[in-house]
Design a protein around this motif. Structure first.
Motif, PDB file in Angstrom:
ATOM      1  N   HIS A  15      70.460 107.490  85.218  1.00  0.00           N
ATOM      2  CA  HIS A  15      69.418 108.302  84.607  1.00  0.00           C
ATOM      3  C   HIS A  15      68.660 107.472  83.565  1.00  0.00           C
ATOM      4  CE1 HIS A  15      70.936 111.592  86.905  1.00  0.00           C
ATOM      5  NE2 HIS A  15      72.106 111.567  86.301  1.00  0.00           N
ATOM      6  N   ARG A  16      67.656 108.081  82.914  1.00  0.00           N
ATOM      7  CA  ARG A  16      66.785 107.371  81.982  1.00  0.00           C
ATOM      8  C   ARG A  16      66.887 107.931  80.563  1.00  0.00           C
ATOM      9  NH1 ARG A  16      63.202 109.694  85.389  1.00  0.00           N
ATOM     10  NH2 ARG A  16      62.268 110.753  83.605  1.00  0.00           N
ATOM     11  N   VAL A  17      66.789 107.029  79.601  1.00  0.00           N
ATOM     12  CA  VAL A  17      66.589 107.438  78.214  1.00  0.00           C
ATOM     13  C   VAL A  17      65.083 107.367  77.981  1.00  0.00           C
ATOM     14  CG1 VAL A  17      67.049 106.927  75.791  1.00  0.00           C
ATOM     15  CG2 VAL A  17      68.855 106.592  77.512  1.00  0.00           C
ATOM     16  N   ASP A  18      64.449 108.524  77.922  1.00  0.00           N
ATOM     17  CA  ASP A  18      62.990 108.593  77.779  1.00  0.00           C
ATOM     18  C   ASP A  18      62.521 108.536  76.332  1.00  0.00           C
ATOM     19  OD1 ASP A  18      62.664 108.742  80.504  1.00  0.00           O
ATOM     20  OD2 ASP A  18      62.146 110.877  80.548  1.00  0.00           O
ATOM     21  N   GLY A  19      63.439 108.703  75.400  1.00  0.00           N
ATOM     22  CA  GLY A  19      63.074 108.644  73.991  1.00  0.00           C
ATOM     23  C   GLY A  19      64.323 108.575  73.147  1.00  0.00           C
ATOM     24  N   TYR A  20      64.204 107.933  72.001  1.00  0.00           N
ATOM     25  CA  TYR A  20      65.343 107.794  71.088  1.00  0.00           C
ATOM     26  C   TYR A  20      64.814 107.695  69.671  1.00  0.00           C
ATOM     27  CZ  TYR A  20      69.000 105.343  68.460  1.00  0.00           C
ATOM     28  OH  TYR A  20      69.912 104.961  67.499  1.00  0.00           O
ATOM     29  N   ARG A  21      65.366 108.484  68.759  1.00  0.00           N
ATOM     30  CA  ARG A  21      64.979 108.426  67.352  1.00  0.00           C
ATOM     31  C   ARG A  21      66.197 108.690  66.481  1.00  0.00           C
ATOM     32  NH1 ARG A  21      60.668 108.468  69.670  1.00  0.00           N
ATOM     33  NH2 ARG A  21      58.571 108.622  68.846  1.00  0.00           N
ATOM     34  N   ILE A  22      66.158 108.109  65.305  1.00  0.00           N
ATOM     35  CA  ILE A  22      67.066 108.466  64.217  1.00  0.00           C
ATOM     36  C   ILE A  22      66.179 109.094  63.158  1.00  0.00           C
ATOM     37  CG2 ILE A  22      68.654 107.654  62.443  1.00  0.00           C
ATOM     38  CD1 ILE A  22      69.248 105.242  64.289  1.00  0.00           C
ATOM     39  N   ILE A  23      66.535 110.304  62.754  1.00  0.00           N
ATOM     40  CA  ILE A  23      65.748 111.004  61.736  1.00  0.00           C
ATOM     41  C   ILE A  23      66.662 111.467  60.609  1.00  0.00           C
ATOM     42  CG2 ILE A  23      63.991 111.775  63.383  1.00  0.00           C
ATOM     43  CD1 ILE A  23      65.369 114.583  63.253  1.00  0.00           C
ATOM     44  N   LYS A  24      66.066 111.729  59.475  1.00  0.00           N
ATOM     45  CA  LYS A  24      66.802 112.316  58.343  1.00  0.00           C
ATOM     46  C   LYS A  24      67.037 113.797  58.641  1.00  0.00           C
ATOM     47  CE  LYS A  24      66.402 108.659  55.630  1.00  0.00           C
ATOM     48  NZ  LYS A  24      67.464 107.695  55.688  1.00  0.00           N
ATOM     49  N   ASP A  25      68.038 114.356  58.013  1.00  0.00           N
ATOM     50  CA  ASP A  25      68.329 115.774  58.199  1.00  0.00           C
ATOM     51  C   ASP A  25      67.404 116.588  57.297  1.00  0.00           C
ATOM     52  OD1 ASP A  25      69.392 118.168  58.960  1.00  0.00           O
ATOM     53  OD2 ASP A  25      71.469 117.603  58.621  1.00  0.00           O
ATOM     54  N   GLU A  26      66.146 116.580  57.688  1.00  0.00           N
ATOM     55  CA  GLU A  26      65.099 117.334  56.999  1.00  0.00           C
ATOM     56  C   GLU A  26      64.487 118.291  58.015  1.00  0.00           C
ATOM     57  OE1 GLU A  26      64.368 117.268  53.853  1.00  0.00           O
ATOM     58  OE2 GLU A  26      65.516 115.486  53.262  1.00  0.00           O
ATOM     59  N   PRO A  27      64.350 119.563  57.667  1.00  0.00           N
ATOM     60  CA  PRO A  27      63.843 120.541  58.629  1.00  0.00           C
ATOM     61  C   PRO A  27      62.529 120.137  59.297  1.00  0.00           C
ATOM     62  CG  PRO A  27      64.672 121.667  56.696  1.00  0.00           C
ATOM     63  CD  PRO A  27      64.705 120.195  56.386  1.00  0.00           C
ATOM     64  N   ASP A  28      61.587 119.572  58.524  1.00  0.00           N
ATOM     65  CA  ASP A  28      60.312 119.202  59.129  1.00  0.00           C
ATOM     66  C   ASP A  28      60.475 118.068  60.139  1.00  0.00           C
ATOM     67  OD1 ASP A  28      60.887 117.457  56.966  1.00  0.00           O
ATOM     68  OD2 ASP A  28      58.768 117.011  56.641  1.00  0.00           O
ATOM     69  N   GLN A  29      61.399 117.146  59.892  1.00  0.00           N
ATOM     70  CA  GLN A  29      61.633 116.052  60.836  1.00  0.00           C
ATOM     71  C   GLN A  29      62.308 116.558  62.103  1.00  0.00           C
ATOM     72  OE1 GLN A  29      63.186 112.315  59.363  1.00  0.00           O
ATOM     73  NE2 GLN A  29      62.237 112.635  57.357  1.00  0.00           N
ATOM     74  N   VAL A  30      63.262 117.475  61.962  1.00  0.00           N
ATOM     75  CA  VAL A  30      63.944 118.044  63.132  1.00  0.00           C
ATOM     76  C   VAL A  30      62.929 118.790  64.005  1.00  0.00           C
ATOM     77  CG1 VAL A  30      65.712 119.665  63.923  1.00  0.00           C
ATOM     78  CG2 VAL A  30      66.185 118.175  61.963  1.00  0.00           C
ATOM     79  N   ALA A  31      62.110 119.629  63.381  1.00  0.00           N
ATOM     80  CA  ALA A  31      61.105 120.388  64.139  1.00  0.00           C
ATOM     81  C   ALA A  31      60.088 119.461  64.801  1.00  0.00           C
ATOM     82  CB  ALA A  31      60.396 121.383  63.212  1.00  0.00           C
ATOM     83  N   ALA A  32      59.655 118.429  64.085  1.00  0.00           N
ATOM     84  CA  ALA A  32      58.635 117.519  64.622  1.00  0.00           C
ATOM     85  C   ALA A  32      59.155 116.743  65.826  1.00  0.00           C
ATOM     86  CB  ALA A  32      58.160 116.562  63.530  1.00  0.00           C
ATOM     87  N   ILE A  33      60.381 116.246  65.759  1.00  0.00           N
ATOM     88  CA  ILE A  33      60.894 115.466  66.886  1.00  0.00           C
ATOM     89  C   ILE A  33      61.186 116.379  68.074  1.00  0.00           C
ATOM     90  CG2 ILE A  33      63.377 115.431  66.351  1.00  0.00           C
ATOM     91  CD1 ILE A  33      61.271 112.472  67.591  1.00  0.00           C
ATOM     92  N   LEU A  34      61.613 117.600  67.825  1.00  0.00           N
ATOM     93  CA  LEU A  34      61.810 118.543  68.922  1.00  0.00           C
ATOM     94  C   LEU A  34      60.486 118.770  69.643  1.00  0.00           C
ATOM     95  CD1 LEU A  34      63.550 120.561  70.541  1.00  0.00           C
ATOM     96  CD2 LEU A  34      62.919 122.283  68.818  1.00  0.00           C
ATOM     97  N   ASP A  35      59.428 119.027  68.898  1.00  0.00           N
ATOM     98  CA  ASP A  35      58.118 119.249  69.509  1.00  0.00           C
ATOM     99  C   ASP A  35      57.609 117.991  70.209  1.00  0.00           C
ATOM    100  OD1 ASP A  35      57.919 121.943  68.846  1.00  0.00           O
ATOM    101  OD2 ASP A  35      56.984 121.513  66.909  1.00  0.00           O
ATOM    102  N   GLU A  36      57.811 116.837  69.592  1.00  0.00           N
ATOM    103  CA  GLU A  36      57.354 115.589  70.218  1.00  0.00           C
ATOM    104  C   GLU A  36      58.059 115.359  71.553  1.00  0.00           C
ATOM    105  OE1 GLU A  36      57.759 110.786  69.571  1.00  0.00           O
ATOM    106  OE2 GLU A  36      57.607 112.035  67.768  1.00  0.00           O
ATOM    107  N   PHE A  37      59.382 115.442  71.569  1.00  0.00           N
ATOM    108  CA  PHE A  37      60.126 115.191  72.805  1.00  0.00           C
ATOM    109  C   PHE A  37      59.912 116.301  73.835  1.00  0.00           C
ATOM    110  CE2 PHE A  37      63.445 112.131  70.825  1.00  0.00           C
ATOM    111  CZ  PHE A  37      62.558 111.073  70.947  1.00  0.00           C
ATOM    112  N   ALA A  38      59.667 117.525  73.369  1.00  0.00           N
ATOM    113  CA  ALA A  38      59.383 118.617  74.311  1.00  0.00           C
ATOM    114  C   ALA A  38      58.066 118.372  75.044  1.00  0.00           C
ATOM    115  CB  ALA A  38      59.348 119.958  73.585  1.00  0.00           C
ATOM    116  N   GLY A  39      57.201 117.559  74.489  1.00  0.00           N
ATOM    117  CA  GLY A  39      55.933 117.239  75.113  1.00  0.00           C
ATOM    118  C   GLY A  39      56.001 116.053  76.064  1.00  0.00           C
ATOM    119  N   THR A  40      57.187 115.522  76.293  1.00  0.00           N
ATOM    120  CA  THR A  40      57.349 114.382  77.199  1.00  0.00           C
ATOM    121  C   THR A  40      57.887 114.854  78.542  1.00  0.00           C
ATOM    122  OG1 THR A  40      59.658 113.875  76.637  1.00  0.00           O
ATOM    123  CG2 THR A  40      57.943 112.938  75.191  1.00  0.00           C
ATOM    124  N   ALA A  41      58.096 113.908  79.436  1.00  0.00           N
ATOM    125  CA  ALA A  41      58.608 114.227  80.774  1.00  0.00           C
ATOM    126  C   ALA A  41      60.122 114.411  80.806  1.00  0.00           C
ATOM    127  CB  ALA A  41      58.215 113.115  81.750  1.00  0.00           C
TER     128      ALA A  41
END
Length: 169
Positions: free
Chosen positions: A47-73
């Protein structure tokens, strides 16, 4: 059709795209053992790793990366970290507000398996899963053992089936 039939059909669809998110205030790409483990496991299955990030445990960062990755394939998004009960643990809170459908069995089974490993401390985990914007989202604790247990015993055995089900029209 049986679950076995679903899994066989799913295997025929080809590689699954998976995005990985490590939620940590301290880990780096060099020290992120969970990211390394999951990348190796995913690629070993073809299988493929289509994206990878390390983020801080900040609500805005969690929400932003969820939305970003949800917009990918990608078809699955795997979060690790931020599921505890300390004030800094916000991953569960953000994801639980955004999930459109929940998979309560994941958290229940994860805590049951964790109980065998850590005893009553398993109740402190807010591991969760569900569907967001057509993607299957998993959120596990950030310990290396927790990620391994969730992957090996719950996610990997159903990986193709999950991707197939979420992609059905």
């Amino acid at each position: 059709m049986s679950t076995a039939d679903h899994k066989e059909l799913a295997r025929q669809l080809g590689p699954i795209g998976i995005c990985l998110v490590t939620v940590s205030d301290t880990r780096t790409e060099q020290t992120d053992l969970n990211g390394k483990f999951l990348k190796e496991e995913i690629e070993a299955l073809g299988h493929r790793v289509d994206g990878y990030r390390i983020i801080k445990d900040e609500p805005d960062q969690v929400a932003a990366i969820l939305d970003e990755f949800a917009g990918t394939a990608c078809q699955l998004i795997l979060f690790n970290g931020g599921t505890g009960i300390s004030p800094r643990d916000t991953t569960f809170d953000v994801l639980s507000r955004k999930l459109e459908k929940t998979l309560p069995g994941f958290g229940e089974l994860f805590r049951m398996l964790s109980y065998d490993e850590v005893g009553a401390a398993a109740m402190l985990s807010r591991a969760t899963a569900g569907i967001y914007s057509g993607k299957v989202v998993f959120s596990t604790p950030g310990s290396t053992n927790a990620v391994s247990v969730a992957w090996k015993k719950l996610i990997r055995p159903e990986l193709e089936h999950l991707a197939w089900e979420v992609g059905r029209k």
